[in-house]
Design an enzyme around this catalytic site. Structure first.
Site, short mmCIF file in Angstrom:
data_model
loop_
_atom_site.label_atom_id
_atom_site.label_comp_id
_atom_site.label_asym_id
_atom_site.label_seq_id
_atom_site.Cartn_x
_atom_site.Cartn_y
_atom_site.Cartn_z
N TYR A 21 8.22 22.30 27.07
CA TYR A 21 7.47 23.04 26.04
C TYR A 21 6.41 22.13 25.41
O TYR A 21 5.25 22.50 25.29
CB TYR A 21 8.46 23.54 24.98
CG TYR A 21 7.86 24.14 23.74
CD1 TYR A 21 7.18 25.35 23.78
CD2 TYR A 21 8.02 23.51 22.50
CE1 TYR A 21 6.66 25.91 22.61
CE2 TYR A 21 7.50 24.07 21.34
CZ TYR A 21 6.82 25.26 21.40
OH TYR A 21 6.32 25.82 20.25
N ASP A 61 2.29 41.98 29.46
CA ASP A 61 2.90 40.78 30.01
C ASP A 61 1.73 39.83 30.20
O ASP A 61 0.87 40.05 31.06
CB ASP A 61 3.58 41.12 31.35
CG ASP A 61 4.11 39.87 32.03
OD1 ASP A 61 3.76 38.75 31.61
OD2 ASP A 61 4.88 40.02 33.01
N LYS A 98 2.32 22.33 25.51
CA LYS A 98 1.49 22.41 24.31
C LYS A 98 0.41 21.33 24.30
O LYS A 98 -0.72 21.57 23.90
CB LYS A 98 2.35 22.34 23.04
CG LYS A 98 3.18 23.59 22.79
CD LYS A 98 2.32 24.83 22.57
CE LYS A 98 3.12 26.08 22.32
NZ LYS A 98 2.30 27.31 22.31
N GLY A 110 2.46 38.49 22.11
CA GLY A 110 3.74 37.86 21.73
C GLY A 110 4.12 38.27 20.32
O GLY A 110 4.68 37.48 19.55
N GLN A 126 9.14 35.35 16.26
CA GLN A 126 9.40 34.98 14.86
C GLN A 126 8.12 35.01 14.03
O GLN A 126 8.10 35.55 12.93
CB GLN A 126 10.02 33.57 14.80
CG GLN A 126 10.44 33.17 13.39
CD GLN A 126 10.74 31.69 13.25
OE1 GLN A 126 10.38 30.87 14.11
NE2 GLN A 126 11.41 31.33 12.18
N1 SER Z 1 10.24 25.53 16.42
C1 SER Z 1 9.84 25.03 17.69
C2 SER Z 1 10.98 24.61 18.51
O1 SER Z 1 11.97 24.22 17.93
C3 SER Z 1 8.90 23.88 17.50
O2 SER Z 1 7.63 24.32 17.74
O3 SER Z 1 10.88 24.63 19.70
#
Ligand code: SER
Length: 324
Positions: free
Chosen positions: A140, A50, A144, A9, A13
Protein backbone atom coordinates in the site's frame (compact mmCIF):
# COMPACT_ATOMS: atom_id res chain seq x y z
CA UNK A 1 -17.84 27.04 -15.17
CA UNK A 2 -20.16 24.83 -13.11
CA UNK A 3 -18.47 22.27 -10.83
CA UNK A 4 -19.53 18.65 -11.33
CA UNK A 5 -17.81 16.32 -8.89
CA UNK A 6 -17.29 12.56 -9.15
CA UNK A 7 -16.24 10.63 -6.02
CA UNK A 8 -14.78 7.19 -6.75
CA UNK A 9 -14.65 4.81 -3.79
CA UNK A 10 -17.52 6.60 -2.05
CA UNK A 11 -18.48 3.64 0.16
CA UNK A 12 -15.27 3.90 2.18
CA UNK A 13 -14.50 5.50 5.54
CA UNK A 14 -13.62 8.87 4.04
CA UNK A 15 -15.78 8.75 0.91
CA UNK A 16 -19.10 8.23 2.61
CA UNK A 17 -18.61 11.34 4.75
CA UNK A 18 -16.90 13.39 2.05
CA UNK A 19 -19.80 12.93 -0.40
CA UNK A 20 -22.17 14.57 2.08
CA UNK A 21 -19.79 17.48 2.66
CA UNK A 22 -19.28 17.97 -1.08
CA UNK A 23 -23.06 17.97 -1.60
CA UNK A 24 -23.39 20.72 1.01
CA UNK A 25 -20.71 22.70 -0.85
CA UNK A 26 -21.65 22.11 -4.49
CA UNK A 27 -25.31 21.08 -4.30
CA UNK A 28 -26.83 17.61 -4.25
CA UNK A 29 -27.22 17.40 -8.03
CA UNK A 30 -23.59 18.28 -8.66
CA UNK A 31 -21.92 15.41 -6.79
CA UNK A 32 -21.92 11.86 -8.13
CA UNK A 33 -21.18 9.14 -5.66
CA UNK A 34 -19.69 5.92 -7.06
CA UNK A 35 -18.29 2.59 -5.93
CA UNK A 36 -18.31 -1.05 -6.99
CA UNK A 37 -21.75 -1.51 -5.45
CA UNK A 38 -24.50 0.76 -4.11
CA UNK A 39 -24.51 0.71 -0.30
CA UNK A 40 -27.23 3.28 0.25
CA UNK A 41 -30.31 2.88 -1.95
CA UNK A 42 -31.51 6.39 -1.12
CA UNK A 43 -28.29 7.89 -2.48
CA UNK A 44 -29.01 11.02 -4.54
CA UNK A 45 -26.86 10.35 -7.59
CA UNK A 46 -25.00 7.06 -7.60
CA UNK A 47 -23.18 5.22 -10.40
CA UNK A 48 -21.63 1.78 -10.14
CA UNK A 49 -17.97 2.21 -11.10
CA UNK A 50 -15.24 -0.38 -10.90
CA UNK A 51 -12.30 1.99 -11.22
CA UNK A 52 -10.14 -0.70 -12.82
CA UNK A 53 -12.39 -0.18 -15.87
CA UNK A 54 -11.28 3.02 -17.61
CA UNK A 55 -14.18 3.02 -20.09
CA UNK A 56 -16.68 3.01 -17.26
CA UNK A 57 -15.04 6.06 -15.63
CA UNK A 58 -14.94 7.80 -19.02
CA UNK A 59 -18.66 7.08 -19.65
CA UNK A 60 -19.70 8.59 -16.31
CA UNK A 61 -17.45 11.62 -16.86
CA UNK A 62 -19.09 12.27 -20.24
CA UNK A 63 -22.62 11.54 -19.03
CA UNK A 64 -22.48 14.12 -16.24
CA UNK A 65 -19.90 16.53 -17.70
CA UNK A 66 -17.67 15.89 -14.68
CA UNK A 67 -15.10 18.60 -13.86
CA UNK A 68 -13.43 17.13 -10.75
CA UNK A 69 -12.64 13.60 -9.56
CA UNK A 70 -11.90 12.52 -5.99
CA UNK A 71 -10.24 9.13 -6.40
CA UNK A 72 -10.58 7.39 -3.02
CA UNK A 73 -10.60 3.73 -4.06
CA UNK A 74 -7.62 1.74 -2.73
CA UNK A 75 -6.68 -1.36 -0.77
CA UNK A 76 -5.17 -0.26 2.55
CA UNK A 77 -1.99 -1.21 4.40
CA UNK A 78 -2.98 -4.31 6.37
CA UNK A 79 -5.40 -5.82 3.86
CA UNK A 80 -2.93 -5.16 1.05
CA UNK A 81 -0.35 -7.48 2.59
CA UNK A 82 -2.66 -10.48 2.04
CA UNK A 83 -2.14 -10.22 -1.70
CA UNK A 84 0.64 -7.78 -2.58
CA UNK A 85 0.55 -8.10 -6.38
CA UNK A 86 -3.23 -7.79 -6.62
CA UNK A 87 -3.06 -4.75 -4.33
CA UNK A 88 -0.46 -3.13 -6.54
CA UNK A 89 -2.61 -3.83 -9.62
CA UNK A 90 -5.75 -2.34 -8.11
CA UNK A 91 -4.12 0.70 -6.52
CA UNK A 92 -2.07 1.61 -9.58
CA UNK A 93 -4.52 0.71 -12.34
CA UNK A 94 -7.32 2.73 -10.78
CA UNK A 95 -5.03 5.74 -10.41
CA UNK A 96 -3.78 5.52 -14.01
CA UNK A 97 -7.37 5.26 -15.21
CA UNK A 98 -8.38 8.37 -13.30
CA UNK A 99 -5.32 10.36 -14.41
CA UNK A 100 -5.81 9.40 -18.05
CA UNK A 101 -9.54 10.15 -18.10
CA UNK A 102 -8.84 13.49 -16.38
CA UNK A 103 -6.11 14.36 -18.90
CA UNK A 104 -8.09 13.33 -21.98
CA UNK A 105 -11.21 15.18 -20.88
CA UNK A 106 -9.38 18.28 -19.63
CA UNK A 107 -10.82 18.02 -16.13
CA UNK A 108 -10.21 20.95 -13.78
CA UNK A 109 -8.92 19.01 -10.78
CA UNK A 110 -8.21 15.59 -9.35
CA UNK A 111 -7.84 14.62 -5.69
CA UNK A 112 -5.55 11.70 -4.78
CA UNK A 113 -5.31 10.58 -1.16
CA UNK A 114 -1.86 9.53 0.00
CA UNK A 115 -0.94 8.28 3.46
CA UNK A 116 1.57 8.19 6.30
CA UNK A 117 2.23 4.70 4.92
CA UNK A 118 4.64 6.31 2.42
CA UNK A 119 7.18 6.64 5.24
CA UNK A 120 9.55 3.94 6.39
CA UNK A 121 12.53 3.69 8.67
CA UNK A 122 14.61 6.06 6.55
CA UNK A 123 12.46 8.96 7.74
CA UNK A 124 12.75 10.57 11.19
CA UNK A 125 9.98 9.21 13.42
CA UNK A 126 9.28 12.50 15.19
CA UNK A 127 8.01 15.52 13.29
CA UNK A 128 8.57 13.76 9.99
CA UNK A 129 9.10 16.45 7.33
CA UNK A 130 7.38 16.56 3.94
CA UNK A 131 10.55 15.95 1.99
CA UNK A 132 12.37 12.87 3.25
CA UNK A 133 13.47 9.59 1.80
CA UNK A 134 10.44 7.36 1.33
CA UNK A 135 11.06 3.65 1.91
CA UNK A 136 7.68 2.11 2.73
CA UNK A 137 7.41 -1.49 3.91
CA UNK A 138 3.86 -2.24 2.72
CA UNK A 139 2.62 -2.63 -0.83
CA UNK A 140 0.00 0.00 0.00
CA UNK A 141 2.78 2.42 0.98
CA UNK A 142 4.75 1.59 -2.18
CA UNK A 143 1.66 2.23 -4.32
CA UNK A 144 1.11 5.58 -2.60
CA UNK A 145 4.74 6.70 -3.16
CA UNK A 146 4.47 5.70 -6.82
CA UNK A 147 1.05 7.34 -7.03
CA UNK A 148 2.36 10.61 -5.61
CA UNK A 149 5.14 10.63 -8.20
CA UNK A 150 2.70 9.91 -11.01
CA UNK A 151 0.48 12.78 -9.84
CA UNK A 152 3.52 15.05 -9.91
CA UNK A 153 4.36 13.75 -13.39
CA UNK A 154 0.87 14.48 -14.74
CA UNK A 155 1.06 17.98 -13.29
CA UNK A 156 4.49 18.70 -14.79
CA UNK A 157 3.93 17.03 -18.14
CA UNK A 158 0.28 17.78 -18.84
CA UNK A 159 -0.58 20.57 -16.39
CA UNK A 160 -3.22 18.35 -14.73
CA UNK A 161 -4.17 19.95 -11.41
CA UNK A 162 -3.82 16.95 -9.11
CA UNK A 163 -3.80 17.67 -5.37
CA UNK A 164 -2.95 15.25 -2.60
CA UNK A 165 -2.80 14.83 1.18
CA UNK A 166 -0.92 12.20 3.19
CA UNK A 167 -3.67 11.29 5.65
CA UNK A 168 -2.84 9.97 9.10
CA UNK A 169 -5.20 7.37 10.60
CA UNK A 170 -8.74 8.76 10.45
CA UNK A 171 -11.03 8.50 13.47
CA UNK A 172 -14.73 8.96 12.79
CA UNK A 173 -18.11 7.79 14.02
CA UNK A 174 -20.06 7.85 10.73
CA UNK A 175 -18.23 5.02 8.97
CA UNK A 176 -15.83 2.16 9.56
CA UNK A 177 -12.32 1.90 8.17
CA UNK A 178 -11.42 -1.30 6.39
CA UNK A 179 -8.09 -3.08 6.28
CA UNK A 180 -5.82 -0.42 7.77
CA UNK A 181 -3.19 -0.44 10.52
CA UNK A 182 -4.87 2.48 12.29
CA UNK A 183 -8.36 0.86 12.34
CA UNK A 184 -8.11 0.01 16.04
CA UNK A 185 -8.63 3.69 16.88
CA UNK A 186 -12.21 3.50 15.57
CA UNK A 187 -13.04 -0.04 16.64
CA UNK A 188 -12.03 0.63 20.25
CA UNK A 189 -14.81 3.22 20.65
CA UNK A 190 -17.47 0.87 19.26
CA UNK A 191 -16.42 -1.82 21.75
CA UNK A 192 -16.44 0.63 24.68
CA UNK A 193 -19.93 1.91 23.89
CA UNK A 194 -21.22 -1.65 23.45
CA UNK A 195 -19.69 -2.57 26.83
CA UNK A 196 -17.48 -5.18 25.21
CA UNK A 197 -13.85 -6.04 25.82
CA UNK A 198 -11.35 -4.83 23.28
CA UNK A 199 -8.37 -6.76 21.97
CA UNK A 200 -5.84 -4.40 20.47
CA UNK A 201 -3.59 -5.58 17.64
CA UNK A 202 -0.96 -2.93 18.45
CA UNK A 203 1.23 -2.60 21.55
CA UNK A 204 -0.17 -0.19 24.08
CA UNK A 205 2.57 2.41 23.62
CA UNK A 206 2.48 2.52 19.79
CA UNK A 207 2.06 6.20 19.00
CA UNK A 208 0.75 7.02 15.53
CA UNK A 209 -0.43 10.22 13.81
CA UNK A 210 -4.23 10.44 13.73
CA UNK A 211 -6.89 12.87 12.56
CA UNK A 212 -10.54 13.36 13.46
CA UNK A 213 -12.90 12.86 10.52
CA UNK A 214 -14.20 16.44 10.62
CA UNK A 215 -10.63 17.72 10.33
CA UNK A 216 -9.95 15.24 7.50
CA UNK A 217 -12.99 16.41 5.54
CA UNK A 218 -12.21 20.08 6.12
CA UNK A 219 -8.59 19.56 4.98
CA UNK A 220 -9.82 17.88 1.79
CA UNK A 221 -12.25 20.66 0.97
CA UNK A 222 -9.64 23.32 1.80
CA UNK A 223 -6.83 21.93 -0.34
CA UNK A 224 -9.24 21.55 -3.27
CA UNK A 225 -10.63 25.08 -2.98
CA UNK A 226 -7.48 27.23 -3.01
CA UNK A 227 -6.09 28.71 -6.25
CA UNK A 228 -3.90 26.37 -8.29
CA UNK A 229 -0.90 28.63 -7.77
CA UNK A 230 -1.05 28.17 -3.97
CA UNK A 231 -0.23 24.48 -4.31
CA UNK A 232 3.57 24.19 -4.21
CA UNK A 233 3.70 20.46 -3.41
CA UNK A 234 2.60 18.32 -6.34
CA UNK A 235 3.49 14.96 -4.82
CA UNK A 236 1.52 15.09 -1.55
CA UNK A 237 1.19 17.25 1.56
CA UNK A 238 1.97 16.01 5.06
CA UNK A 239 -1.02 16.61 7.31
CA UNK A 240 -1.01 16.51 11.07
CA UNK A 241 -3.84 16.25 13.55
CA UNK A 242 -2.80 14.67 16.83
CA UNK A 243 -0.68 11.70 17.83
CA UNK A 244 -1.73 9.09 20.34
CA UNK A 245 -1.16 5.50 21.45
CA UNK A 246 -3.75 2.84 22.35
CA UNK A 247 -3.14 3.35 26.08
CA UNK A 248 -3.86 7.07 25.74
CA UNK A 249 -7.18 6.33 24.03
CA UNK A 250 -8.00 3.83 26.77
CA UNK A 251 -7.27 6.51 29.37
CA UNK A 252 -9.82 8.84 27.74
CA UNK A 253 -12.44 6.11 27.36
CA UNK A 254 -12.10 5.07 31.02
CA UNK A 255 -13.14 8.57 32.09
CA UNK A 256 -16.63 7.46 30.99
CA UNK A 257 -16.28 3.70 31.10
CA UNK A 258 -14.01 3.03 34.11
CA UNK A 259 -14.42 -0.74 33.73
CA UNK A 260 -13.48 -0.85 30.05
CA UNK A 261 -11.28 -3.91 29.54
CA UNK A 262 -8.46 -4.03 27.01
CA UNK A 263 -5.93 -6.70 26.16
CA UNK A 264 -2.99 -6.30 23.84
CA UNK A 265 -2.11 -8.93 21.29
CA UNK A 266 0.18 -7.35 18.71
CA UNK A 267 0.12 -9.01 15.27
CA UNK A 268 1.73 -8.21 11.90
CA UNK A 269 0.14 -4.75 12.01
CA UNK A 270 2.46 -3.86 14.89
CA UNK A 271 5.42 -4.34 12.53
CA UNK A 272 3.81 -2.02 9.98
CA UNK A 273 3.07 0.62 12.65
CA UNK A 274 6.65 0.41 13.92
CA UNK A 275 7.90 1.74 10.56
CA UNK A 276 5.50 4.71 10.49
CA UNK A 277 6.11 8.15 12.02
CA UNK A 278 4.94 9.05 15.50
CA UNK A 279 4.27 12.66 14.55
CA UNK A 280 4.15 14.71 11.36
CA UNK A 281 5.52 18.10 10.37
CA UNK A 282 2.81 19.70 8.21
CA UNK A 283 4.44 23.09 7.83
CA UNK A 284 3.91 23.17 4.04
CA UNK A 285 0.13 22.57 4.29
CA UNK A 286 -0.09 25.30 6.95
CA UNK A 287 1.86 27.78 4.82
CA UNK A 288 0.35 26.98 1.41
CA UNK A 289 -3.33 26.60 2.22
CA UNK A 290 -3.70 27.59 5.85
CA UNK A 291 -4.14 24.14 7.37
CA UNK A 292 -4.78 23.95 11.12
CA UNK A 293 -6.25 20.93 12.93
CA UNK A 294 -8.96 21.56 15.51
CA UNK A 295 -9.57 18.43 17.57
CA UNK A 296 -7.65 17.10 20.57
CA UNK A 297 -7.79 13.46 21.70
CA UNK A 298 -10.04 14.43 24.60
CA UNK A 299 -12.51 16.11 22.25
CA UNK A 300 -12.39 13.25 19.78
CA UNK A 301 -13.09 10.70 22.52
CA UNK A 302 -16.07 12.69 23.83
CA UNK A 303 -17.59 13.10 20.38
CA UNK A 304 -16.99 9.49 19.37
CA UNK A 305 -18.66 8.19 22.52
CA UNK A 306 -21.58 10.58 22.32
CA UNK A 307 -22.27 9.86 18.64
CA UNK A 308 -21.84 6.10 18.95
CA UNK A 309 -24.13 5.99 21.97
CA UNK A 310 -26.78 7.71 19.90
CA UNK A 311 -26.10 5.30 17.07
CA UNK A 312 -26.44 2.22 19.25
CA UNK A 313 -29.27 3.82 21.27
CA UNK A 314 -27.55 3.18 24.55
CA UNK A 315 -28.09 5.48 27.46
CA UNK A 316 -26.05 3.95 30.21
CA UNK A 317 -24.74 7.19 31.63
CA UNK A 318 -25.88 10.77 31.44
CA UNK A 319 -24.60 12.42 28.29
CA UNK A 320 -24.81 15.84 29.94
CA UNK A 321 -21.29 15.60 31.33
CA UNK A 322 -19.91 15.29 27.81
CA UNK A 323 -20.98 18.82 26.86
CA UNK A 324 -20.19 18.39 23.19
N1 SER B 1 -5.21 4.38 7.75
C1 SER B 1 -4.36 3.84 6.75
C2 SER B 1 -3.93 2.47 7.07
O1 SER B 1 -3.85 2.16 8.24
C3 SER B 1 -3.15 4.71 6.59
O2 SER B 1 -3.31 5.45 5.46
O3 SER B 1 -3.63 1.73 6.18
Amino acid sequence: MKNMVLVIGANGQLGSVLVKALRRTFGVKNVISSDVYCKNKSEDIFEVIDATDMTRIQDVVIKYKVTQIYHLAAILSAKGEENPLATWQVNMKTLFNVLEVARKNNLDKVFFPSSIAVFGQGAPAENTPNNVSLDPTTVYGISKVAGENWCNYYFNKYGLDVRSIRYPGIVGYQSLPGGGTTDYAVDIFHKAVLNKKFQCFLKKDTTLPMLFIDDAIRATLEIMSVPKTDISVRTSYNLSGISFSPEEVVHEIRKLYPDFEVTYQPDFRQEIAATWPKSIDDDKARKDWGWKPQYSLEEIAKIMIKKLRNYYHTDIRSLESLSV
